[in-house]
Scaffold this motif. Structure first.
Motif, PDB file in Angstrom:
ATOM      1  N   GLN A 399       1.525  -7.939   8.083  1.00  0.00           N
ATOM      2  CA  GLN A 399       2.790  -8.129   7.364  1.00  0.00           C
ATOM      3  C   GLN A 399       2.623  -7.784   5.892  1.00  0.00           C
ATOM      4  N   ASP A 400       1.552  -8.341   5.305  1.00  0.00           N
ATOM      5  CA  ASP A 400       1.359  -8.119   3.881  1.00  0.00           C
ATOM      6  C   ASP A 400       1.208  -6.634   3.567  1.00  0.00           C
ATOM      7  N   LEU A 404       3.281  -4.350   1.099  1.00  0.00           N
ATOM      8  CA  LEU A 404       2.616  -3.663  -0.004  1.00  0.00           C
ATOM      9  C   LEU A 404       2.865  -2.162   0.050  1.00  0.00           C
ATOM     10  N   ASN A 405       2.754  -1.595   1.246  1.00  0.00           N
ATOM     11  CA  ASN A 405       2.986  -0.156   1.362  1.00  0.00           C
ATOM     12  C   ASN A 405       4.404   0.200   0.949  1.00  0.00           C
ATOM     13  N   ALA A 406       5.308  -0.675   1.299  1.00  0.00           N
ATOM     14  CA  ALA A 406       6.706  -0.391   0.963  1.00  0.00           C
ATOM     15  C   ALA A 406       6.905  -0.367  -0.551  1.00  0.00           C
ATOM     16  N   GLN A 411       8.901   5.786  -5.056  1.00  0.00           N
ATOM     17  CA  GLN A 411      10.301   5.527  -5.409  1.00  0.00           C
ATOM     18  C   GLN A 411      10.469   4.116  -5.974  1.00  0.00           C
ATOM     19  N   ILE A 412       9.674   3.231  -5.420  1.00  0.00           N
ATOM     20  CA  ILE A 412       9.751   1.850  -5.889  1.00  0.00           C
ATOM     21  C   ILE A 412       8.816   1.687  -7.080  1.00  0.00           C
ATOM     22  N   GLY A 413       7.578   2.134  -6.858  1.00  0.00           N
ATOM     23  CA  GLY A 413       6.648   2.203  -7.970  1.00  0.00           C
ATOM     24  C   GLY A 413       6.113   0.877  -8.458  1.00  0.00           C
ATOM     25  N   ILE A 414       5.681   0.056  -7.537  1.00  0.00           N
ATOM     26  CA  ILE A 414       4.980  -1.153  -7.970  1.00  0.00           C
ATOM     27  C   ILE A 414       3.607  -1.138  -7.308  1.00  0.00           C
ATOM     28  N   PRO A 415       2.648  -0.542  -7.936  1.00  0.00           N
ATOM     29  CA  PRO A 415       1.337  -0.396  -7.274  1.00  0.00           C
ATOM     30  C   PRO A 415       0.522  -1.676  -7.350  1.00  0.00           C
ATOM     31  N   LYS A 444      15.431  -6.782   2.916  1.00  0.00           N
ATOM     32  CA  LYS A 444      14.645  -6.326   4.077  1.00  0.00           C
ATOM     33  C   LYS A 444      13.329  -7.105   4.144  1.00  0.00           C
ATOM     34  N   ILE A 445      12.703  -7.260   3.004  1.00  0.00           N
ATOM     35  CA  ILE A 445      11.415  -7.960   2.996  1.00  0.00           C
ATOM     36  C   ILE A 445      11.605  -9.417   3.426  1.00  0.00           C
ATOM     37  N   CYS A 446      12.647 -10.033   2.890  1.00  0.00           N
ATOM     38  CA  CYS A 446      12.928 -11.430   3.276  1.00  0.00           C
ATOM     39  C   CYS A 446      13.109 -11.534   4.778  1.00  0.00           C
ATOM     40  N   GLU A 447      13.886 -10.624   5.287  1.00  0.00           N
ATOM     41  CA  GLU A 447      14.169 -10.684   6.724  1.00  0.00           C
ATOM     42  C   GLU A 447      12.905 -10.441   7.520  1.00  0.00           C
ATOM     43  N   TYR A 448      12.128  -9.463   7.039  1.00  0.00           N
ATOM     44  CA  TYR A 448      10.908  -9.111   7.757  1.00  0.00           C
ATOM     45  C   TYR A 448       9.941 -10.293   7.758  1.00  0.00           C
ATOM     46  N   LEU A 449       9.835 -10.968   6.617  1.00  0.00           N
ATOM     47  CA  LEU A 449       8.890 -12.086   6.535  1.00  0.00           C
ATOM     48  C   LEU A 449       9.497 -13.381   7.044  1.00  0.00           C
TER      49      LEU A 449
END
Lengths: 815, 615
Positions: A399-400, A404-406, A411-415, A444-449
Motif C-alpha cells: 500500500q505504502d 509513494l509511487n503515485a 506531475q505531482i512531484g513530491i519525491p 483516491k489515497i484516502c479511499e485506497y487506504l
C-alpha cells in the motif's frame, strides 16, 4: 527537471523545502537598477520543476527565502519584515522581526524547524542575533551581545538543545555558543591543532551533530553538545566550500557530510577515504531526514547511504537470506529447479522469515517500480513457505509503495523516500496534497487506504469546498449548489466552516446559502452573529431548541442594538423573550420593568410593582408608593379587580401601620382576616368591627372569624353576647363545633339547643348528649339519623338510649 | 388476586445502573479537585444526593465538611470549596458572594462549581458579570435520572413545571432530551414512541437530534423497553387537582414524600425522634398497600398484624434446634416487618384522624360533583365557605382551579367573589398567584359571548398587527379552553355506577379516585396503547388541542412475544401524582399487556399547582 530556466541558478535567491517540498526562486533579486522591465520575479516550482505559480515581486529587498513546516514561503526582507506566501504565491500575512532589525537591517537570515514549529534567526548589520522560535506564535528574542564581534562571523547556524534554540557561530578560530543571556566559547574535543580558521559549519537534520570545516581542509564531526567527537577528515582543498550538509540515515552507524564546491562534491565520513563527484553545473543541496537532495538546472538527485537491507540483497555475491530468496524467485520464474535449491538453503538456516522481511524492507527503499515489484514478488514467494507469517507488513508495504509511487510521479512531484513518508505520516501527506490542490489524488489515497471518512475524504472535501468558495468568477448560487452536490450529507462535513471561509472572502450571501445546508442549527449561529445577521441567528438559535444558544444571541443583540431595537426584536421572539425575562428577574429587575414598559404590558407592570412592595421595599411609605404605582398600572390594564384589591391593600397597610404603632404588636403583612382575628384576640372588638365595615366583609365570614377567634382566646362571655347580637348568618352549629374543638362542652350545650332542627342531631352528638340526640332523631323520624346515633352508643353505658332508639326504629318499621 | 388469563407485569429493566453511573461520575468529579475540600450542596440536591452517595463515600474522596447552600455567611476554613448545585442564577450569585467576601478579606481559595445535571450558559454569563469567571472552575455532573423505585425514575426538577408552563422557559427541555438519550443508550432503542403536548413534541424532537448527532454505533441490541409515551402535564390538570385516596397518594398529601422517602414525626413513630423511611418496593408492607384504596388499607394492616403475631407465636412449642433456626433466620425479618407495620399503622391513624373529619368527606363530595358536573352552585358556595374558614390555602386553591377547569372558567361573579375572599383570607400578595394561575389556564374567567369566531377575529387582528409573538399567546389562550366535559364524555371518564363500586376488587383505573373518575392522562395512555396509534381518538385530540405524535423506529424489530416489548416508559413532563402511578400500575397488571415504569419528571409540583405569589 521540467523547468526551463533562462537564468543561472546562482543568480537567483533560492529555497527548497525538505520532505520533497517545492522550490522557490527569486529572480533578478540582486539587480540594483529599478527599471520596470526587470523587476524581481518570485517563482515556485514543484520538486519536479513544474511551475506552480509566479508573481512579480513588488516589495522590498529580500535577503532570504525559506519554507515553513506547513509549506508556506517566508520571504525575509532587509528591513526585518517577513512576508508569508502560500504555495501559489498568494500573500497570507506578514510580521516584523522588531525595531532593532529594522534599524540595522538584516545581514543574514536562517529559517529553521524545531518541534515548536518554524523559526527565523537573523543576523543584523550590527552583528547581533535576533530570533523567533515559532512564527505562528511570535516571540522575539534578542541573543546576548558579542562585544568582540567587529565583522560578521565567518559562519553560523541555529542549534536546538534541550528545547532551547541557541546560535553557534565562528569567527576566525573561535567558536561560540550564544543564548539569551550568555556567550560561551566552545572547543570541539579532539580538534586537530592544525585546524585553522572555521569556514563552514553544518548541523544535522535532527540537531544532534555538528560538522565544522576549516581553512586547512580539515573537517571535524561531533555531537552538537561538543562532548564527543565522531570523526575527522582532512582533504587538500583549501577553497571555502559553498555548502556543507550532513548526510545520515536515522539509526545508522554511518555518519557523513556532503561538501559542495562549485564543481565538486565530496562525501566525507570517519574514514581515510572519501567519495568525490564532479559537478557539471551549479548544484544545490537540500538536507533531508535520510540523505541529501541535490538539484541543478537540469537534474534533481537524491544522495543517501544505502540501507542495510538493500546492501545485503544487492551486494555482489551476497549470500544474505534476502539475496538468496530474490534469486530463488527469479529461478522459479524461469522454471528452474535451482529455485528449490536456493530456497532449501535459506530454509536450512531457518532464515526464511528473515529473508522475506529483508525483501519487504528493501522494496521500500527502491524508487524504481520494477525493482520494487521483483523484491515484493520474492517476498510473496517466500511467504508461501512460511506457516506463520503475519501478512500485515507485506500488505502495508504494498500500500505504502503504491501511494509513494503515485506522489513521486513528476506531475505531482513530491519525491518522498519511504523513511520520510513514515516520518511525515499519511495525514500530513494528505494535507500537503490538499495544499497543492490535488484533491482528487488525496481522495483516491484516502479511499485506497480506507481511512475513516471523517479523517479522510470529508476533510478533503471540506478543504475543496473552502477553496471553491474563493473562486470569484462563479455566482453564489452556482458555488453553493456545486458544493452541496459534491458534499451532500457526508458525515463530518461542517458546512459552517465552509461558510466561514466564504465570509472571510467577503461573500456573505454565499455564506448564508451554505449555512442553509448545515443540519445543526447550533453551528449556524456563531457565524451568523459574526456576519451581523443577528435576527436570523436568533431564529436559528430558537429552532435549535438549545437555550444556551438563544442566550448567546440575546446577549450579543443586547450589546449590538440600542435598547429600543433590542426590545422590539425580543418582542417578536416569545421564546427568547421569556428566557431574557427569566434572566432579568434575577439579574436586572429594572430592565424587566423597561421590557414591560416597552410592550405596554400594564398588567405585568402592576405585578412588578406589587412584587417590589413585598420583596424590596422595607419602609411603609415606599411600599405604599409601589402599590400606588401598581394601582395605576392595573387601571391602565383595565384590570379593575386587581386595582381595587390593591387599593384595599394600601388602605389595610396604612391601618396596620397605625395599629402596629398604637398597640405595639406586629400587624403588618397579615391578611385582612388575620388582622381582624388578631384584634379580637387582643380584645379590640371596636376596631375589629370598624375593619369589618370598612372592608365590607361578608357577614358569614365575619361570624366564622369572630367565633373562632373568641373561642381561641376563651372569651366565652363575649361569644355568648355576640351570638345574641343578632341572628347568626351561619347558624349555630358552628358555635357548637368550635366550642367542642376547644373542649368546652358546657358552652357547647348552650348553643346546641339553638341549632336548627335539621342539624340538631349532629349538634347533640358533637356535645356528647346522646340522649337528646336520640330524642331529636326520633322526633324527626329519620332512620339514618337514628343509626348515626346508635353507632355512637356503647351498649354498656348508654343502654337506655339504645333501647329508646331501637323501640323507635321498630315503630317506624312497623309503619 | 390471581385470575385466569392474567399475566403478571413484566420485569422492568434494571434502573440501578443509573445510580452507579451517577456515583462513579461524582467520585470522578470530586477527584478532579484533589486534596481536602468542603462541599456546599444545593438544598434541592440534598435528598437526591443522599440516594446516590452517603457521607462516608464523600469523606473517602476528601470531602471535609458538608454545608447546605443557604443565605448565610460561609464559615468554612477549608482552602478548597466545592459547590454542588442546580444551574440557577440564584446559586451562581451565592457563589459570587462567597468569592467576593473572600476577596475582601484577602483570602485566596480554590472554587469549583459542579452543576447538575448540566451547565447553562446563563450561569457562566452571571459569573462573568460578577467578575469572577477566572476564579471559579465549572464542571457538570450529568446526573439526570434518579431511580426512586423498581419502576419509577425521576429527574427531580421541581422547577420544570413553573419554568416551562408558566414562564415559557424552554431550557429544561434540552435536559429532558439528554436524559432520554441516556435512557436509550442504556435500555433502548424503543420500538415505538407516542406523545401528546407541545413540550412532549419538542422534547422528542430534540432527543432525536441528539441521537442523530452521535449516530453510528447502532449495534442491534435487544431493547429493554418497548415503548415510550410522553405526556405534557397541561394535558390533564384535573387529575393533579383531585385529592388522592390511594395509600401512597395519601401519605404524600399528608406527610409529603420527598425523593422516595418520607419523614414520620414522633406522633407516628411513638418514639421521641422522627424517622426517615424509604418508601419503595423493598418495603414489604408498603409494597402491598401502596396502590390500595385507603378504605382497604386498615383491614389489610390488621390482617398482617395477626399473621405476624401468628408467626411469632410459632416459637412456642419449638425445641431448641428449631428455636435456634428461628432466631438466626426468621426473627430479623419478622422484627423488621414488625417495625414497618407499626410505622404504617401509625401513619394510617394519623391520616384517619385528618381525613375522616367531616371537612374531608365534604371536600371529596364536592370534588366528585365538580367532576360529574352536578350541583355547581352548591360546590361554589362550599368553596367560598372553605376559604372563609381558612381551612387550607392550598386546598381552597385546588378546589377553585378544579371548578374553573371543569366548567371552562368561573362565571364572572364567582371569579370576583372567590378571589376577593381568598385575598382577604390569605393576603393580597396572592394577587400574583391568581395572575399566574390565569396565565397557565388553571383559574380563568368565562368570557360571555366569546365564541370561536370572536377568538378568530381576535387572532386575525393580531396578524395584521404583525405581532407574531402575540399570536402564539392568542393560540395558547385558545388552547387553555379545557374542554373537560367533552373529553370526559368521549372517553367515559366518569364510570357509570350500578350500585356500590367495589374498591376491594377494582375493575378499572377509577378506583384510585374511589370509583368516581378515571384519570384522564392514564386513560389516554390506555387508549393509545390499545389501538397502537391515535386512530379513532381524533376528536379527543382536537379537544386537547393536538400536538400528538406516534413514531415507529423501523430499526427495531417489533416483536410482541418479547417480554420487554410489554415494558412501557411513560414520561410525564411537568410531574405526575401517585394516583396516576397507581393507576398505571393497575393498567400494567390488568390489561395483560404492559407494565408502566413512570418517569415523573419534576414530580411533586403538579400536585399543588398553587404557585407561590412571588419568585
Amino acid at each position: 527537471m521540467a523547468w526551463d530556466l533562462a537564468e543561472e541558478l546562482r543568480d537567483c535567491l533560492m529555497a527548497a523545502a525538505p520532505y520533497g517540498g517545492p522550490i522557490a526562486l527569486l529572480k533578478n533579486n540582486w539587480r540594483k537598477e529599478k527599471s520596470p522591465g526587470s523587476r524581481p520575479v518570485l517563482e515556485i516550482y514543484s520538486a519536479a520543476g513544474l511551475p506552480l505559480a509566479s508573481i512579480v515581486w513588488k516589495s522590498g529587498q529580500v535577503v532570504q527565502l525559506g519554507w515553513t513546516a506547513s509549506e508556506d514561503l517566508l520571504c525575509i526582507q532587509e528591513d526585518g519584515s517577513v512576508l508569508i506566501y502560500n504555495l501559489f504565491c498568494e500573500f497570507k500575512r506578514h510580521f516584523s522581526m522588531g525595531n532593532e532589525v529594522l534599524q540595522n537591517h538584516v545581514l543574514e537570515a536562517r529559517v529553521f524547524h524545531t518541534e515548536y514549529g518554524t523559526g527565523v534567526a537573523i543576523l543584523t548589520g550590527a552583528h547581533r542575533f535576533s530570533l523567533a522560535t515559532n512564527i505562528d506564535d511570535l516571540k522575539l528574542r534578542r541573543m546576548h551581545d558579542m562585544p568582540s564581534l567587529q565583522k560578521p562571523p565567518s559562519c553560523w547556524a541555529v542549534l536546538f538543545q534541550d528545547r532551547v534554540t541557541v546560535i553557534l557561530l565562528a569567527t576566525g578560530q573561535e567558536l561560540y555558543l550564544l543564548d539569551n543571556t550568555s556567550c560561551n566559547a566552545m572547543t570541539p574535543p579532539g580538534l586537530s591543532p592544525q585546524a585553522g580558521a572555521y569556514l563552514q559549519m553544518a548541523v544535522s537534520f535532527n540537531y544532534r551533530y555538528v560538522a565544522l570545516y576549516t581553512d586547512t581542509g580539515y573537517i571535524w564531526m561531533g555531537t552538537a553538545t561538543f562532548k564527543e567527537k565522531l570523526g575527522e577528515f582532512s582533504c587538500d582543498i583549501r577553497a571555502p566550500p559553498r555548502e556543507m550538509v550532513w548526510c545520515a540515515r536515522p539509526r545508522s552507524k554511518q555518519r557523513a557530510v556532503v561538501v559542495a564546491w562549485d564543481r565538486r562534491l565530496m562525501v566525507a565520513g570517519n574514514t581515510e577515504e572519501c567519495i568525490q563527484f564532479v559537478l557539471d553545473e551549479d548544484s544545490y543541496l537540500v538536507p533531508e531526514l535520510d540523505g541529501v537532495r541535490i538539484f541543478s538546472r537540469t537534474s534533481h538527485e537524491f544522495l543517501h547511504e544505502i540501507p542495510e537491507a538493500s546492501q545485503e540483497i544487492f551486494r555482489i555475491a551476497s549470500m544474505a537470506p534476502g539475496a538468496l530468496l530474490l534469486e530463488a524467485q527469479k529461478q522459479y520464474e524461469k522454471e528452474s529447479q535451482k529455485a528449490d535449491e536456493y530456497l532449501r538453503e535459506i530454509k536450512d538456516k531457518e532464515q526464511l522469515s528473515e529473508a522475506v522481511q529483508q525483501c519487504i524492507e528493501a522494496a521500500g527503499y527502491e524508487h524504481e517500480p520494477e525493482t520494487q515489484k521483483s523484491l515484493l514478488r520474492a517476498a510473496s514467494f517466500g511467504k508461501c513457505f512460511l506457516d506463520r507469517f503475519s501478512p500485515e507488513s507485506f500488505v502495508r508495504m504494498c500500500q505504502d509503495l503504491r501511494v509513494l509511487n503515485a506522489i513521486r510521479d513528476y506531475q505531482i512531484g513530491i519525491p518522498l523516500t519511504f523513511a520520510q513518508y513514515k516520518q511525515l505520516t499519511i495525514e500530513v501527506l494528505l494535507d500537503r496534497l490538499v495544499l497543492r490542490r490535488l484533491y482528487p489524488l488525496a481522495i483516491k489515497i484516502c479511499e485506497y487506504l480506507r481511512l475513516s471518512e471523517i479523517q479522510g475524504v470529508s476533510r478533503i472535501l471540506a478543504h475543496w469546498a473552502c477553496y471553491k468558495v474563493q473562486q470569484k468568477d462563479k455566482s453564489d448560487e452556482e458555488v453553493a449548489q456545486a458544493i452541496n452536490q459534491k458534499l451532500g450529507d457526508t458525515p463530518g462535513i461542517s458546512y459552517s466552516e465552509i461558510a466561514g471561509r466564504a465570509y472571510e472572502c467577503g461573500r456573505t450571501e454565499l455564506a448564508i446559502k451554505l449555512l442553509e445546508y448545515e443540519p445543526r442549527s447550533g453551528e449556524q449561529v456563531p457565524l451568523l452573529l459574526k456576519m451581523k445577521r443577528s435576527k436570523l441567528a436568533l431564529s436559528k438559535a430558537i429552532e435549535s431548541g438549545d437555550t444556551d444558544l438563544v442566550y448567546t444571541v440575546v446577549l450579543h443583540l443586547k450589546n449590538e442594538l440600542n435598547r429600543g431595537n433590542f426590545f422590539m426584536t425580543l418582542q417578536n421572539q416569545p421564546v427568547a423573550l421569556s428566557l431574557y425575562r427569566q434572566f432579568c428577574k434575577h439579574q436586572e429587575r429594572e430592565t424587566l420593568k423597561d421590557l414591560y414598559n416597552q410592550d405596554d404590558n400594564h398588567q405585568e407592570l402592576g405585578n412588578f410593582h406589587v412584587h417590589t412592595s413585598y420583596a424590596s421595599e422595607k419602609r411603609i411609605e415606599g411600599r405604599v408608593a409601589a402599590l400606588q404605582n401598581a394601582v395605576d398600572e392595573y387601571y391602565k390594564a383595565k384590570n379593575e379587580f386587581a386595582a381595587k384589591a390593591t387599593e384595599d391593600q394600601i388602605k389595610l397597610l396604612r391601618i396596620q401601620h397605625r395599629l402596629q404603632e398604637d398597640l405595639d404588636k406586629p400587624y403588618l403583612d397579615c391578611s385582612l382576616h388575620d388582622t381582624i382575628s388578631h384584634l379580637i384576640l387582643d380584645g379590640k372588638h371596636k376596631r375589629a368591627e370598624q375593619l369589618y365595615r370598612e372592608f365590607k366583609i361578608p357577614d358569614k365570614r365575619f361570624w366564622w372569624l369572630k367565633i373562632s377567634s373568641l373561642a381561641e382566646c376563651g372569651d366565652w362571655e363575649e361569644m355568648e353576647k355576640f351570638s345574641k347580637s343578632k341572628k347568626s348568618p351561619i347558624g349555630y352549629l358552628p358555635f357548637v363545633e368550635i366550642c367542642v374543638k376547644y373542649h368546652n362542652r358546657h358552652e357547647a350545650k348552650k348553643y346546641a339547643a339553638r341549632v336548627v332542627p335539621e342539624q340538631k342531631v349532629k349538634a347533640f352528638i358533637l356535645v356528647g348528649d346522646l340522649d337528646q340526640a336520640a330524642d331529636a332523631a326520633i322526633e324527626h323520624k329519620s332512620e339514618s339519623e337514628m343509626s348515626l346515633v346508635l353507632a355512637k352508643c356503647s351498649p354498656a353505658i348508654d343502654a337506655t338510649v339504645v333501647e329508646k332508639l331501637n323501640r323507635a326504629r321498630a315503630q317506624i318499621l312497623k309503619k | 388476586m390471581a385470575s385466569p388469563g392474567r399475566r403478571d407485569a413484566p420485569e422492568p429493566p434494571d434502573f440501578a445502573v443509573l445510580k452507579r453511573l451517577a456515583r462513579d461520575q461524582l467520585v470522578y468529579l470530586l477527584e478532579q479537585l484533589p486534596g481536602r475540600k468542603d462541599l456546599f450542596i444545593d438544598a434541592d440536591l440534598m435528598s437526591p444526593l443522599d440516594r446516590i452517595a452517603n457521607v462516608s463515600l464523600l469523606k473517602q474522596h476528601e470531602v471535609d465538611k458538608l454545608y447546605k447552600v443557604e443565605n448565610k455567611p460561609v464559615v468554612s476554613t477549608s482552602d478548597q470549596l466545592c459547590f454542588l448545585v442546580r444551574p440557577r442564577i440564584r446559586n451562581v450569585k451565592y457563589v459570587a458572594d462567597v468569592v467576593h467576601a473572600d476577596k475582601a478579606a484577602g483570602r485566596s481559595r480554590k472554587y469549583k462549581i459542579i452543576f447538575s445535571p448540566q451547565k447553562f450558559y446563563v450561569c457562566e454569563m452571571v459569573l462573568e458579570e460578577e467578575g469572577i469567571y477566572g476564579d471559579v472552575t465549572c464542571d457538570e455532573w450529568s446526573f439526570y435520572l434518579l431511580p426512586l423505585d423498581d419502576d419509577l425514575i425521576s429527574m427531580e426538577l421541581p422547577e420544570f413545571f413553573r419554568d416551562y408552563f408558566l414562564e415559557g422557559d424552554h431550557r429544561w427541555i434540552n435536559t429532558v432530551a439528554r436524559a432520554l438519550q441516556l435512557l436509550s443508550s442504556l435500555y433502548g432503542p424503543f420500538a415505538k414512541t407516542y406523545g401528546i403536548g407541545r413540550c412532549a413534541k419538542m422534547a422528542y424532537e430534540l432527543w432525536r437530534e441528539l441521537e442523530e448527532e452521535v449516530e453510528g454505533d447502532s449495534q442491534a441490541r435487544r431493547p429493554e423497553i418497548g415503548h415510550i409515551f410522553f405526556v405534557d402535564r397541561d394535558m390533564d390538570y384535573v387529575t393533579a387537582l383531585c385529592s388522592q385516596v390511594v395509600y401512597e397518594g395519601l401519605v404524600d398529601d399528608t406527610f409529603r414524600i420527598k425523593c422516595g422517602s418520607v419523614d414520620f414525626g414522633p406522633d407516628i413513630t411513638s418514639g421521641d425522634r422522627s424517622i426517615k423511611l424509604l418508601l419503595n418496593a423493598q418495603d414489604k408492607v408498603f409494597a402491598e398497600i401502596r396502590n390500595e384504596h385507603f378504605t382497604n388499607v386498615f383491614g389489610f394492616l390488621s390482617q398482617k398484624a395477626r399473621n405476624l403475631q401468628a408467626q411469632y407465636d410459632r416459637r412456642r412449642g419449638m425445641d431448641i434446634k428449631q428455636m435456634k433456626n428461628f432466631v438466626s433466620q426468621e426473627l430479623k425479618g419478622l422484627k423488621q416487618e414488625h417495625r414497618l407495620l407499626s410505622l404504617h399503622i401509625g401513619a394510617c391513624e394519623s391520616i384517619m384522624k385528618k381525613k375522616t373529619k367531616q371537612d374531608f368527606q365534604e371536600l371529596i363530595k364536592t370534588e366528585h360533583s365538580l367532576l360529574e358536573g352536578f350541583d355547581i352552585r352548591e360546590s361554589a358556595s362550599f368553596i367560598e365557605e372553605h376559604i372563609d374558614r381558612q381551612v387550607s390555602p392550598i386546598e381552597s386553591l385546588r378546589l377553585m382551579c378544579l371548578l374553573s377547569i371543569t366548567e371552562n372558567g368561573l362565571i364572572p361573579k364567582d371569579y370576583r367573589s372567590l378571589k376577593t375572599q381568598y385575598l382577604q383570607s390569605y393576603g393580597p400578595e396572592h394577587l400574583l398567584t391568581f395572575h399566574n394561575l390565569k396565565r397557565i389556564g388553571l383559574l380563568t374567567e368565562q368570557s360571555p359571548g366569546e365564541t370561536f369566531t370572536a377568538v378568530e377575529s381576535k387572532v386575525s387582528r393580531l396578524v395584521t398587527d404583525r405581532a407574531a409573538g402575540k399570536l402564539t399567546d392568542a393560540f395558547n389562550s385558545l388552547a387553555r379552553k379545557s374542554n373537560f366535559r367533552g373529553i370526559s364524555k368521549k372517553l367515559g371518564l366518569i364510570p357509570r355506577v350500578d350500585g356500590e363500586y367495589n374498591l376491594k376488587m377494582p375493575r378499572d383505573m377509577a378506583y384510585v379516585f374511589s370509583g368516581a373518575y378515571v384519570p384522564l392522562s392514564c386513560k389516554i395512555i390506555e387508549q393509545v396503547l390499545e389501538r397502537r396509534s391515535w386512530l379513532g381518538l381524533e376528536e379527543v385530540v382536537r379537544l386537547l388541542n393536538g400536538n400528538e405524535f406516534a413514531v415507529t423506529d423501523p430499526a427495531v424489530e417489533d416483536n410482541p412475544t418479547w417480554e420487554s416489548q410489554r415494558v412501557i416508559l411513560v414520561v410525564f413532563l411537568g410531574g405526575c401524582t401517585f394516583s396516576e402511578i397507581s393507576a398505571l400500575r393497575f393498567l400494567g397488571k390488568e390489561k395483560v399487556a404492559e407494565t408502566v415504569p413512570d418517569c415523573p419528571l419534576a414530580r411533586g409540583e403538579a400536585k399543588d399547582p398553587a404557585l407561590p405569589p412571588s419568585d
